[in-house]
Enzyme design. Sequence first.
Site, PDB file in Angstrom:
ATOM      1  N   GLY A 157       3.481  -5.395 -32.912  1.00 36.34           N
ATOM      2  CA  GLY A 157       3.561  -4.608 -34.142  1.00 36.34           C
ATOM      3  C   GLY A 157       3.856  -3.157 -33.788  1.00 36.34           C
ATOM      4  N   ILE A 239      -6.812  -3.545 -26.067  1.00 35.37           N
ATOM      5  CA  ILE A 239      -7.121  -2.508 -27.059  1.00 35.37           C
ATOM      6  C   ILE A 239      -7.042  -3.122 -28.458  1.00 35.37           C
ATOM      7  CG2 ILE A 239      -6.432  -0.495 -25.703  1.00 35.37           C
ATOM      8  CD1 ILE A 239      -3.776  -0.538 -27.362  1.00 35.37           C
ATOM      9  N   ALA A 240      -7.067  -4.463 -28.509  1.00 37.36           N
ATOM     10  CA  ALA A 240      -6.912  -5.146 -29.804  1.00 37.36           C
ATOM     11  C   ALA A 240      -8.256  -5.217 -30.519  1.00 37.36           C
ATOM     12  CB  ALA A 240      -6.315  -6.522 -29.582  1.00 37.36           C
ATOM     13  N   ARG A 241      -9.033  -6.228 -30.225  1.00 37.56           N
ATOM     14  CA  ARG A 241     -10.359  -6.405 -30.809  1.00 37.56           C
ATOM     15  C   ARG A 241     -11.177  -7.259 -29.859  1.00 37.56           C
ATOM     16  NH1 ARG A 241     -10.011  -2.891 -33.801  1.00 37.56           N
ATOM     17  NH2 ARG A 241     -10.282  -2.803 -36.049  1.00 37.56           N
ATOM     18  N   GLU A 270     -19.489  -5.967 -29.611  1.00 35.40           N
ATOM     19  CA  GLU A 270     -19.726  -4.539 -29.353  1.00 35.40           C
ATOM     20  C   GLU A 270     -20.606  -3.938 -30.455  1.00 35.40           C
ATOM     21  OE1 GLU A 270     -15.437  -3.491 -29.441  1.00 35.40           O
ATOM     22  OE2 GLU A 270     -15.903  -2.222 -31.148  1.00 35.40           O
ATOM     23  N   HIS A 288     -14.454   1.692 -27.364  1.00 30.55           N
ATOM     24  CA  HIS A 288     -13.626   1.572 -28.577  1.00 30.55           C
ATOM     25  C   HIS A 288     -13.151   2.957 -29.064  1.00 30.55           C
ATOM     26  CE1 HIS A 288     -12.842  -1.223 -32.255  1.00 30.55           C
ATOM     27  NE2 HIS A 288     -11.910  -0.275 -32.162  1.00 30.55           N
ATOM     28  N   ILE A 289     -12.381   3.618 -28.196  1.00 29.82           N
ATOM     29  CA  ILE A 289     -11.954   4.990 -28.514  1.00 29.82           C
ATOM     30  C   ILE A 289     -10.431   5.154 -28.496  1.00 29.82           C
ATOM     31  CG2 ILE A 289     -14.087   6.143 -27.752  1.00 29.82           C
ATOM     32  CD1 ILE A 289     -12.578   6.781 -25.084  1.00 29.82           C
TER      33      ILE A 289
HETATM   34  C1  GLV Z   1      -9.545   0.679 -34.468  1.00 31.10           C
HETATM   35  O1  GLV Z   1      -9.870  -0.209 -33.749  1.00 31.10           O
HETATM   36  C2  GLV Z   1      -8.777   0.486 -35.665  1.00 31.10           C
HETATM   37  O2  GLV Z   1      -8.597  -0.662 -36.085  1.00 31.10           O
HETATM   38  O3  GLV Z   1      -8.354   1.485 -36.245  1.00 31.10           O
END
Ligand code: GLV
Length: 335
Positions: A157, A239-241, A270, A288-289
């Site tokens: 995406g 960095i997804a979930r 988390e 998660h930053i």
């Molecule tokens: C962060 O993880 C977001 O979805 O904005």
Amino acid sequence: MTIRPSVLVTRAVFDDVLERLRAHFDVETNDRDEVYPRAELIARLAGKDGALTTGSERIDEEVLAASPRLRVVSNIAVGYNNFDMAAFDKRGVLGTNTPDVLTETTADFGFALMMSAARRMAESEHFLRRGEWTKWSLTMFAGTDVHGATLGILGMGRIGQAIARRGALGFGMPVIYHNRSRLDPSIEKALNARYVSKTELLQQADHLVLVVPYSPASHHAIGAPELGLMKPSATLTNIARGGVVDDAALARALAAGQLAAAGLDVFEGEPSVNPALLGLPNVVLTPHIASATLATRRAMAHLACDNLIAGLGCGPHAGQPPTPINPRVLSPRPD
Ligand code: GLV
């Protein structure tokens, strides 16, 4: 006298965002900035017309059923797996999120995390701080090259494409990707990107970055079988979930040398982190930053504020929130 809509802001936000909300609404804030226990969230939402939420609050059928006045829930996040969208649709509640404004910042972080894992930055920094650096040596913390290596992206995406751009244009990386749908050939060309099967992606990537949204379909998209297909020299960046990766399986694979290193910004369950990951040297862990620059977090909070104001029929764009998730609930369905 008209009654002002009332809204709940579930976490601490910037003062100017609150001021903008207060111009239209009665606003209840969470000054302690602690995540409300579920029963408290439900109690505080009862009687509210809208809410400004974060990914920490699960908004589902139980919550919506207990808050019949609720018309708009505006998430300060691009991901909205904390929303049960079937329940939103069923109850005619609008959900909104914050795409676009965080794309480049999040891609910067994803790339940095991938580089940190590949070049062993966290591991070597900890070694230095522990006072263990006594001499230079030829192979000390020798990692894996990023430039020219094959960049694999799962989920192509906006953020995936921004990462591909960094890799292709800045680091001369051939890009391979897997996604629900293929990109337009002109975009593939600009990104030096080739669509491959998930198996090929896992087998060929030197650095695999996950940017796929979380859903039941992507739960444990990377588990033991998938990790088993990766190169022992490869890195994995999530960095997804949390939940897209089976963290326990990843910890086992990292410990066994099935892949070289990982960079993780998101975790199953988390803010708890699997203790097996905490004990490993070859994983970079961040809380998660990925979207956390002040400018971007401000942009996200203001976009969420725009969505809430317009979604509740106020302000210059009344009725037309900029980034609705389910705009279908905005207009009456044709018969
Ligand atoms: C962060 O993880 C977001 O979805 O904005």
